[in-house]
Each structure stands twice: as structure tokens, then as C-alpha cells.
Design an enzyme around this catalytic site. Sequence first.
Site, PDB file in Angstrom:
ATOM      1  N   ASP A   1       0.868  -1.176   0.000  1.00  0.00           N
ATOM      2  CA  ASP A   1       0.000   0.000   0.000  1.00  0.00           C
ATOM      3  C   ASP A   1       0.904   1.226   0.000  1.00  0.00           C
ATOM      4  O   ASP A   1       2.112   1.124   0.245  1.00  0.00           O
ATOM      5  CB  ASP A   1      -0.881  -0.004   1.259  1.00  0.00           C
ATOM      6  CG  ASP A   1      -1.728   1.255   1.376  1.00  0.00           C
ATOM      7  OD1 ASP A   1      -2.253   1.714   0.338  1.00  0.00           O
ATOM      8  OD2 ASP A   1      -1.867   1.801   2.484  1.00  0.00           O
ATOM      9  N   SER A   2       0.317   2.364  -0.243  1.00  0.00           N
ATOM     10  CA  SER A   2       1.087   3.607  -0.184  1.00  0.00           C
ATOM     11  C   SER A   2       1.548   3.904   1.248  1.00  0.00           C
ATOM     12  O   SER A   2       2.469   4.687   1.433  1.00  0.00           O
ATOM     13  CB  SER A   2       0.217   4.761  -0.678  1.00  0.00           C
ATOM     14  OG  SER A   2      -1.003   4.779   0.032  1.00  0.00           O
TER      15      SER A   2
ATOM     16  N   CYS B   1      -4.224  -1.152  -1.965  1.00  0.00           N
ATOM     17  CA  CYS B   1      -4.368   0.294  -2.103  1.00  0.00           C
ATOM     18  C   CYS B   1      -5.313   0.510  -3.280  1.00  0.00           C
ATOM     19  O   CYS B   1      -5.047   0.023  -4.389  1.00  0.00           O
ATOM     20  CB  CYS B   1      -3.007   0.915  -2.388  1.00  0.00           C
ATOM     21  SG  CYS B   1      -3.056   2.660  -2.793  1.00  0.00           S
TER      22      CYS B   1
ATOM     23  N   GLU C   1      -5.380   9.184   9.193  1.00  0.00           N
ATOM     24  CA  GLU C   1      -3.956   9.140   9.555  1.00  0.00           C
ATOM     25  C   GLU C   1      -3.724   9.852  10.888  1.00  0.00           C
ATOM     26  O   GLU C   1      -2.875   9.467  11.668  1.00  0.00           O
ATOM     27  CB  GLU C   1      -3.117   9.848   8.488  1.00  0.00           C
ATOM     28  CG  GLU C   1      -3.029   9.116   7.187  1.00  0.00           C
ATOM     29  CD  GLU C   1      -1.774   8.252   7.088  1.00  0.00           C
ATOM     30  OE1 GLU C   1      -0.752   8.646   7.623  1.00  0.00           O
ATOM     31  OE2 GLU C   1      -1.865   7.178   6.472  1.00  0.00           O
TER      32      GLU C   1
ATOM     33  N   CYS D   1     -11.407   3.182  -0.426  1.00  0.00           N
ATOM     34  CA  CYS D   1     -10.084   3.651   0.008  1.00  0.00           C
ATOM     35  C   CYS D   1      -9.742   2.917   1.291  1.00  0.00           C
ATOM     36  O   CYS D   1     -10.615   2.727   2.153  1.00  0.00           O
ATOM     37  CB  CYS D   1     -10.115   5.164   0.246  1.00  0.00           C
ATOM     38  SG  CYS D   1      -8.560   5.786   0.945  1.00  0.00           S
TER      39      CYS D   1
ATOM     40  N   HIS E   1      -8.320   3.794   3.881  1.00  0.00           N
ATOM     41  CA  HIS E   1      -8.458   4.529   5.134  1.00  0.00           C
ATOM     42  C   HIS E   1      -9.903   4.647   5.612  1.00  0.00           C
ATOM     43  O   HIS E   1     -10.147   4.923   6.769  1.00  0.00           O
ATOM     44  CB  HIS E   1      -7.905   5.953   4.959  1.00  0.00           C
ATOM     45  CG  HIS E   1      -6.416   6.006   4.905  1.00  0.00           C
ATOM     46  ND1 HIS E   1      -5.694   5.343   3.954  1.00  0.00           N
ATOM     47  CD2 HIS E   1      -5.512   6.640   5.696  1.00  0.00           C
ATOM     48  CE1 HIS E   1      -4.399   5.583   4.152  1.00  0.00           C
ATOM     49  NE2 HIS E   1      -4.273   6.367   5.198  1.00  0.00           N
TER      50      HIS E   1
HETATM   51  N1  DGL Z   1      -4.096   3.769   0.135  1.00  0.00           N
HETATM   52  C1  DGL Z   1      -4.771   4.807  -0.608  1.00  0.00           C
HETATM   53  C2  DGL Z   1      -6.020   4.212  -1.262  1.00  0.00           C
HETATM   54  O1  DGL Z   1      -6.558   3.227  -0.829  1.00  0.00           O
HETATM   55  C3  DGL Z   1      -5.112   5.972   0.265  1.00  0.00           C
HETATM   56  C4  DGL Z   1      -3.915   6.751   0.728  1.00  0.00           C
HETATM   57  C5  DGL Z   1      -3.185   7.456  -0.396  1.00  0.00           C
HETATM   58  O2  DGL Z   1      -3.745   8.368  -1.011  1.00  0.00           O
HETATM   59  O3  DGL Z   1      -2.040   7.071  -0.647  1.00  0.00           O
HETATM   60  O4  DGL Z   1      -6.481   4.753  -2.227  1.00  0.00           O
END
Ligand code: DGL
Length: 273
Positions: free
Chosen positions: A12-13, A75, A155, A189, A191
Site C-alpha cells: 500500500d502507499s 491500495c 492518519e 479507500c 483509510h
Molecule cells: N491507500 C490509498 C487508497 O486506498 C489511500 C492513501 C493514499 O492516497 O495514498 O487509495
Amino acid sequence: MMDTNLPIGIFDSGVGGLTVLREIERRLPWEDLLYLGDTARLPYGTKSRETVTRYSLQAAAHLVERKIKLLVVACNTASAAALEDLQARWPDLPVIGVVEPGAKAACAASPNGRIAVIATESAIAGGAYQRAIERINPWARVNGRGCSLFVALAEEGWLDGPVVEAVACRYLAPFLEPGERPDCLVLGCTHFPLLVAPIRKIMGADAKIVDSAECAALDVENTLTGMRALRPGTGGKGQAFFLTTDDPARFARTGSLFLGRNLPEERVELISL
Ligand code: DGL
């Protein structure tokens, strides 16, 4: 012949994909998991498709080098931008994203095909969710909305209270207009599952909410079962290993929130891509 003892690779990011790891752990407790959070380059959700694809290929290459039996793109932004490139780069490795499973669950939950998707700006702009849903139900009416501020709130650990509700209200108000109410809302997403309580407060207690993390974990189980690549339960409980591209202490601290349990800093290895 597949080595069933290899870990499942997840990237993931940042820490958001830990919501996906948590679901995989719950479903497949005997599997080892190798998680990479590219925190040095977070967020992906406001970047171009080309940049997200380049970052995704680099993160995946690192996991592949360490040897994994399946790759989960945990992600939504990376799944939306780069899934096909990842599959083309490693044709022998099963690569599972979070968009397709979420789209499938949304269609199952939506008898009238009126589906709302909330995700990052980049994921919505690329239209991947919209296309995935329309491939399953060509009559679906998909209403997508970028809600990038939710990422920062999650976050920060701001999961409830007046500020979060005000942001949620502003983002979700268009779905409450007469004639615009969806049958279901997709949390597109990593999050957003953390913000399900304030989202539900705005959408109504009976709103159907689809979490793409749960759906992706089910897809992972089905894929490994089909490949006969599940790690045998006799191997004991699996372990999770964590890699990050920036400050392990911060990864451990914010990651604990997403994981729903304490993640000791010593368990997080700093890498560079
Ligand atoms: N992990 C990203 C997503 O699910 C969210 C966080 C980001 O923008 O990097 O889209």
C-alpha cells in the site's frame, strides 16, 4: 511447484492497507504476510496515474524479490492505476487488487444498481471503480466522489467528533439529495473503514456500506484455494512482517490504529525502493 509456505505479499502507499492485512489475517490465520507501506511517497491518491504505476511497480518488485506466492495491491489508488501493469509484469504471480472485489460486492448489495463510491481523487478520476461496476452490471448508475481529506483525518486518528462529521457531511451531502440516494456506498479507500461510524451517521443507520478490504480478503482465500496454495494449518499461526520506506516509529504508531492492535517498532524494517 508452488511453495505454500511462502508469504502473501501486500503493499500500500502507507499504513491504510493494514485494514486489508487485518482482514486477510482474520480469514487466513495460518498464512505468513509480508507487508510493504511506501510511506515515504504517501499519498498516492493525489498523484498522476503514471507516477502511481511507477511507484507500484517498484514496491511490487521489492516484494517479488523477497519471494511471495501472491501479491495483494492493498491500495485502491494503486489498484485503479496499476493492476494491469503489475499483472503483465509478473504473469505467473497471482495479483489481486481491491477494486474488482469491492465492485463485485457492491453489485451484489445493490438490487437497483444505484451505487455510490467514495475514494481518493485519483481513484475516482481514473474511473476504475465505475468501469469495474459497469462490467458486472451495465445498467448500474455509479456516482463517484473523491474524499481525499478522509485520508488525512484517519492518519491523524481523528475518527469521530464535530470536525470529522462536518467533513463527512460536506462530502456525502450530494448522496442525500432527493433521487440521489444510493442502494449502497462503497468505501473505495483503505483509510475509510476507520471512518465508518461518522459515515454511517450521515448516510443513515440502515445504509448498506461495502468495505473493499473484506471483499479482497475473500478473493485472496478463493484464489489460494483454487491454486491449492493455502499454507497447511499444521504449520501453526502465521506471522506478519512489516516493511516501510520511511520512519519505522511513525509507521508503528499510526499502523497500530489501522491494525487494531499494538505494532511494535522493532517489527518494522526500513527499506528503500
Ligand atoms: N491507500 C490509498 C487508497 O486506498 C489511500 C492513501 C493514499 O492516497 O495514498 O487509495
